[in-house]
Motif scaffolding. Sequence first.
Motif, mmCIF file in Angstrom:
data_model
loop_
_atom_site.group_PDB
_atom_site.id
_atom_site.type_symbol
_atom_site.label_atom_id
_atom_site.label_comp_id
_atom_site.label_asym_id
_atom_site.label_seq_id
_atom_site.Cartn_x
_atom_site.Cartn_y
_atom_site.Cartn_z
ATOM 1 N N GLU A 216 0.845 -1.193 0.000
ATOM 2 C CA GLU A 216 0.000 0.000 0.000
ATOM 3 C C GLU A 216 0.886 1.251 0.000
ATOM 4 O OE1 GLU A 216 -3.433 0.416 0.481
ATOM 5 O OE2 GLU A 216 -4.044 -1.686 0.644
ATOM 6 N N ILE A 217 0.343 2.342 -0.505
ATOM 7 C CA ILE A 217 1.070 3.616 -0.522
ATOM 8 C C ILE A 217 0.987 4.268 0.863
ATOM 9 C CG2 ILE A 217 1.011 5.975 -1.449
ATOM 10 C CD1 ILE A 217 -0.061 4.684 -4.092
ATOM 11 N N ILE B 76 2.191 17.296 -6.697
ATOM 12 C CA ILE B 76 2.212 17.120 -8.157
ATOM 13 C C ILE B 76 1.936 15.658 -8.490
ATOM 14 C CG2 ILE B 76 3.751 17.060 -10.180
ATOM 15 C CD1 ILE B 76 4.977 19.686 -9.219
ATOM 16 N N ILE B 77 2.600 14.764 -7.759
ATOM 17 C CA ILE B 77 2.394 13.332 -8.010
ATOM 18 C C ILE B 77 0.934 12.957 -7.756
ATOM 19 C CG2 ILE B 77 2.988 11.002 -7.220
ATOM 20 C CD1 ILE B 77 5.788 12.251 -6.430
ATOM 21 N N GLN B 78 0.391 13.413 -6.642
ATOM 22 C CA GLN B 78 -0.985 13.039 -6.293
ATOM 23 C C GLN B 78 -2.020 13.635 -7.246
ATOM 24 O OE1 GLN B 78 -1.079 14.339 -2.062
ATOM 25 N NE2 GLN B 78 -1.578 12.226 -1.578
ATOM 26 N N TYR B 100 10.187 9.819 -5.306
ATOM 27 C CA TYR B 100 8.849 9.944 -4.703
ATOM 28 C C TYR B 100 7.768 9.386 -5.634
ATOM 29 C CZ TYR B 100 10.843 13.098 -1.125
ATOM 30 O OH TYR B 100 11.571 13.644 -0.099
ATOM 31 N N THR B 101 7.950 9.558 -6.955
ATOM 32 C CA THR B 101 6.939 9.006 -7.878
ATOM 33 C C THR B 101 6.853 7.491 -7.715
ATOM 34 O OG1 THR B 101 8.510 8.747 -9.723
ATOM 35 C CG2 THR B 101 7.261 10.817 -9.623
ATOM 36 N N LYS B 102 7.996 6.858 -7.470
ATOM 37 C CA LYS B 102 8.004 5.397 -7.302
ATOM 38 C C LYS B 102 7.229 4.998 -6.048
ATOM 39 C CE LYS B 102 10.144 4.250 -10.985
ATOM 40 N NZ LYS B 102 9.254 3.715 -12.054
ATOM 41 N N MET B 103 7.324 5.844 -5.015
ATOM 42 C CA MET B 103 6.591 5.548 -3.774
ATOM 43 C C MET B 103 5.078 5.634 -3.997
ATOM 44 S SD MET B 103 8.949 7.636 -1.067
ATOM 45 C CE MET B 103 10.738 7.439 -1.084
ATOM 46 N N TYR B 104 4.677 6.321 -5.060
ATOM 47 C CA TYR B 104 3.255 6.413 -5.408
ATOM 48 C C TYR B 104 2.912 5.507 -6.597
ATOM 49 C CZ TYR B 104 1.874 10.018 -2.095
ATOM 50 O OH TYR B 104 1.551 10.696 -0.938
ATOM 51 N N ASN B 107 4.464 4.942 -13.020
ATOM 52 C CA ASN B 107 5.347 4.328 -14.004
ATOM 53 C C ASN B 107 6.254 5.423 -14.574
ATOM 54 O OD1 ASN B 107 6.546 2.756 -15.931
ATOM 55 N ND2 ASN B 107 4.775 2.777 -17.313
ATOM 56 N N SER B 108 7.159 5.898 -13.740
ATOM 57 C CA SER B 108 7.995 7.041 -14.121
ATOM 58 C C SER B 108 9.318 6.568 -14.702
ATOM 59 C CB SER B 108 8.249 7.912 -12.892
ATOM 60 O OG SER B 108 8.735 7.114 -11.832
ATOM 61 N N LYS B 109 9.897 7.431 -15.521
ATOM 62 C CA LYS B 109 11.197 7.111 -16.113
ATOM 63 C C LYS B 109 12.201 8.178 -15.728
ATOM 64 C CE LYS B 109 9.139 4.757 -20.019
ATOM 65 N NZ LYS B 109 7.748 5.241 -19.750
ATOM 66 N N ILE B 110 13.449 7.756 -15.604
ATOM 67 C CA ILE B 110 14.502 8.694 -15.226
ATOM 68 C C ILE B 110 15.484 8.816 -16.383
ATOM 69 C CG2 ILE B 110 15.777 6.828 -14.076
ATOM 70 C CD1 ILE B 110 16.849 8.909 -12.106
ATOM 71 N N ILE B 111 15.853 10.043 -16.718
ATOM 72 C CA ILE B 111 16.912 10.263 -17.700
ATOM 73 C C ILE B 111 17.980 11.075 -16.989
ATOM 74 C CG2 ILE B 111 17.507 11.277 -19.932
ATOM 75 C CD1 ILE B 111 14.706 10.613 -20.861
ATOM 76 N N GLU B 112 19.061 10.380 -16.625
ATOM 77 C CA GLU B 112 20.068 10.979 -15.763
ATOM 78 C C GLU B 112 21.272 11.381 -16.604
ATOM 79 O OE1 GLU B 112 20.629 8.335 -12.513
ATOM 80 O OE2 GLU B 112 21.278 9.918 -11.138
#
Lengths: 357, 357
Positions: A216-217, B76-78, B100-104, B107-112
Motif C-alpha cells: 500500500e502507498i 504534483i504526483i498526487q 517519490y513518484t516510485k513511492m506512489y 510508471n515514471s522514467k529517469i533520464i540521468e
Amino acid sequence: MSKKIYFTPGPSQLYFTVEEHIKNALKKNILSISHRSKTFKILYEECIENIKILFNLNKNYHIAFTSSANEIWERIIQNLIVKTSIHYVNGSFSKKFYDYTKMYNINSKIIESFNKPYNYNIEYSNEELIAITLNETSTGISCPNDKIIEARSKFKNSLIALDCVSGTPSIPFEIKNVDTFYFSVQKCFGLPSGLGVWIYNNECIDRCFDKINKKEIVGSYHSLIKLNELGKKNQTPETPNVFGIYLLKNVINDMLKKGIVNIINETNYKSKIIDFTIKNHPQISHLIKNEAIRSKTVKVANTNKKSNYLIDKLINQNLIIGKGYGNNDYQIRIANFPTHSKENIEMLCDIISRTEF
Amino acid sequence: MSKKIYFTPGPSQLYFTVEEHIKNALKKNILSISHRSKTFKILYEECIENIKILFNLNKNYHIAFTSSANEIWERIIQNLIVKTSIHYVNGSFSKKFYDYTKMYNINSKIIESFNKPYNYNIEYSNEELIAITLNETSTGISCPNDKIIEARSKFKNSLIALDCVSGTPSIPFEIKNVDTFYFSVQKCFGLPSGLGVWIYNNECIDRCFDKINKKEIVGSYHSLIKLNELGKKNQTPETPNVFGIYLLKNVINDMLKKGIVNIINETNYKSKIIDFTIKNHPQISHLIKNEAIRSKTVKVANTNKKSNYLIDKLINQNLIIGKGYGNNDYQIRIANFPTHSKENIEMLCDIISRTEF
C-alpha cells in the motif's frame, strides 16, 4: 493605548515569552542555519527532549514534526489505516478528519453526537483506528479522561488516535491509553502557526510496516517510516519550519519552568471565572450545558443578538474574542490558554459582565 | 566582531529587510490574527498579487501555498500524474522527485545526465508530466532557457513541471513554456524555511479533475482542487504559515521596488566574480565545466583537500559557505542570492583568493 489581547481560539495571543525568543533567534542566526548542520541537530534534539519531558513520554513513544494538524490527519490516514476507522465526531474538526478518510477511500464510520459524545459502540471494536478528540475547537466539547480510559479498554485491537489540538497541555490525559496524539502549536502553546507535532508509539510504526508489506502507498517524504528514520538522527526529510521548532523548544522550556501542574490549575481557575461570567450574563448562554464535557480551554457561548455587537464592543477596548465557528453569527468563542493570565481573564470577564449589546 | 554572513545554499542569509518585517509583524499582531479574518484575507491577496507581478503571470496561472518544495513534489504526483512521468535528473533533488513518484507507484522514467542534461528523448513525448529543474541545488547545474523552450515544443501533450527552488527569481525563464513551477522561500527569497509556493495553470486543474473522474485519490486538505477553490477566496484549507506569507509578501514588495532586472543583472555580475575566483584558485575547481549549464546562484566547486579546511578558515572570518551536498567532503557550495550584495561577494571572493588551505 493599551496593547490588544487575543482571546481567539487560535491563532491566539502569543505566549508571553515568544517575542523575546524571536529576537534571540535573529541574534543567533537561527533562521540562516542549515537544517543539516550540527547546530540544527542539537536544536531538534532539545526540542524533542522538552516534548518528552512535558508529556513524560516513555520509550515506546516517538515524535515528528509536520506543518499542521491537518497534515497529521492525512499522514494518519496514509500510514495507520489500511481499510477501516471509526470517528467519534462532535464538531467541525473531528468531522473534517472523517471527511478526509473518505477522500482516501477508507471504509470509515462516523458516530456523531453532541450531548453524549462518547458512547462507544463495541460492535466496532475491530476497526483499525479509533479517532477521538480531546478538545473540539468548533463546539468547545472535551473528552473526559474516563472516556479515554474506557476507549482503551473497549478497543483493544485498534490504534487510538487523540486529537489534542486546542487541549494540550492545559487539559491532562493519560498518554498510555492512546497510541498516537497530536497538536498544532498556535493554540495552547501560543506560537505562530505552521507547525504540527505528531506523537506516535511503536504500534503505529508496526502498522505502517504492515501497510508497506501489503504494497500500500504510505506517502513519500512524510511517511511515518521516513519521519521516524530521520528523526532518530535529529533530522527531518525536508527543510522544516526551523523557526517554529526553535520557538517551540523555548516555549516548552518556559512552561516546564512554570510547572505543568500550575498551568493546569490556572486553566481550571480561569475556566470557572469564564463559566460564571457566561452563566450570569443575561444575553449569553453556554452552548455546552453538560459541565462534564464542557471544554476548559475553548468556551463557546450562544448570544441572543448577533455576536458582532459584543465582539465589536470588546475590540474597542482592545480585547479580541473569537466568532462562532464557520458562519455562526450568534456565537462567541473565548480561549483560555496558558498565555492568558488570571488578570487578563478577570479583566475580560469583568468587562463582558458590564457590557450590554 | 562583525556579523556572520551566510553564503550557504539555503537556508541562507536572510533578505536584508526581513528583520525589520519581523519586528513590524510583531507590532501589528500578525502572528495572532485569525486565518479566517478579513485582515488575513487582505494579506493573502496582497501576497498573491505580488507574486503575480513578480512573474508577470497571466490569468491562466494560479498560486497556492504549501509547507515546502518536498510537499509540492508530492502534491504534483498526487494531483497531476495518473500513470506516467519522465524526470530529467542531474542531481540529488531532481532524483528525489523521481524517487517519490516510485513511492506512489507511478510508471515514471529517469533520464540521468550531468554533462548534457537536457537531451530530450522524444520517444517519451506522450508521458503525462515532464519534470525539469531550473537549478539543481546539489550539483549547481542550470537548465538553459532554450532547453525549456525545446521541451515545450517536443512535449506538446505533457504537462511540464519546472523546479525553481534555488533559481527563481534570479534566473529568468519564460513562464509560458511550463504548466507548473514552484519554489521554497529559504533560497533566493532569503526567508525563514517552512513555506513553499506552487504556481500552476488551468491545464493542471483539468488534469486533476481528470484524475478525480477516474476515481483516483488526489489527497485531502491540499489537493490541488481544494487549494485552488479556497485560494479564490483568499483562504487556505488549514491554518497556514501566516508569518511566512506575511514575510514573503513584504520581501517580494522590496524586490519589486529594487527591480527584478536589477536583481538578475547583479546576479550575473556576482556570478562572474565567483567564477573568476574559483577558476584562479590553485586548490579549487568548478564541478560544472560547461558554462552554458553552470548555475549562477549556486556555485559548486571541488577542493583538492578536505573542504573543511577552507570552510573553517572562512568561518573564522564570519563568512559561512556551504559544504558539498550529502557526504561530499571535497566540495564547497557558494550561494549567490539577491540578499548577497556585490560588496559581500567581492569581500568573500577576495578572502577566498588569499586563502590557502
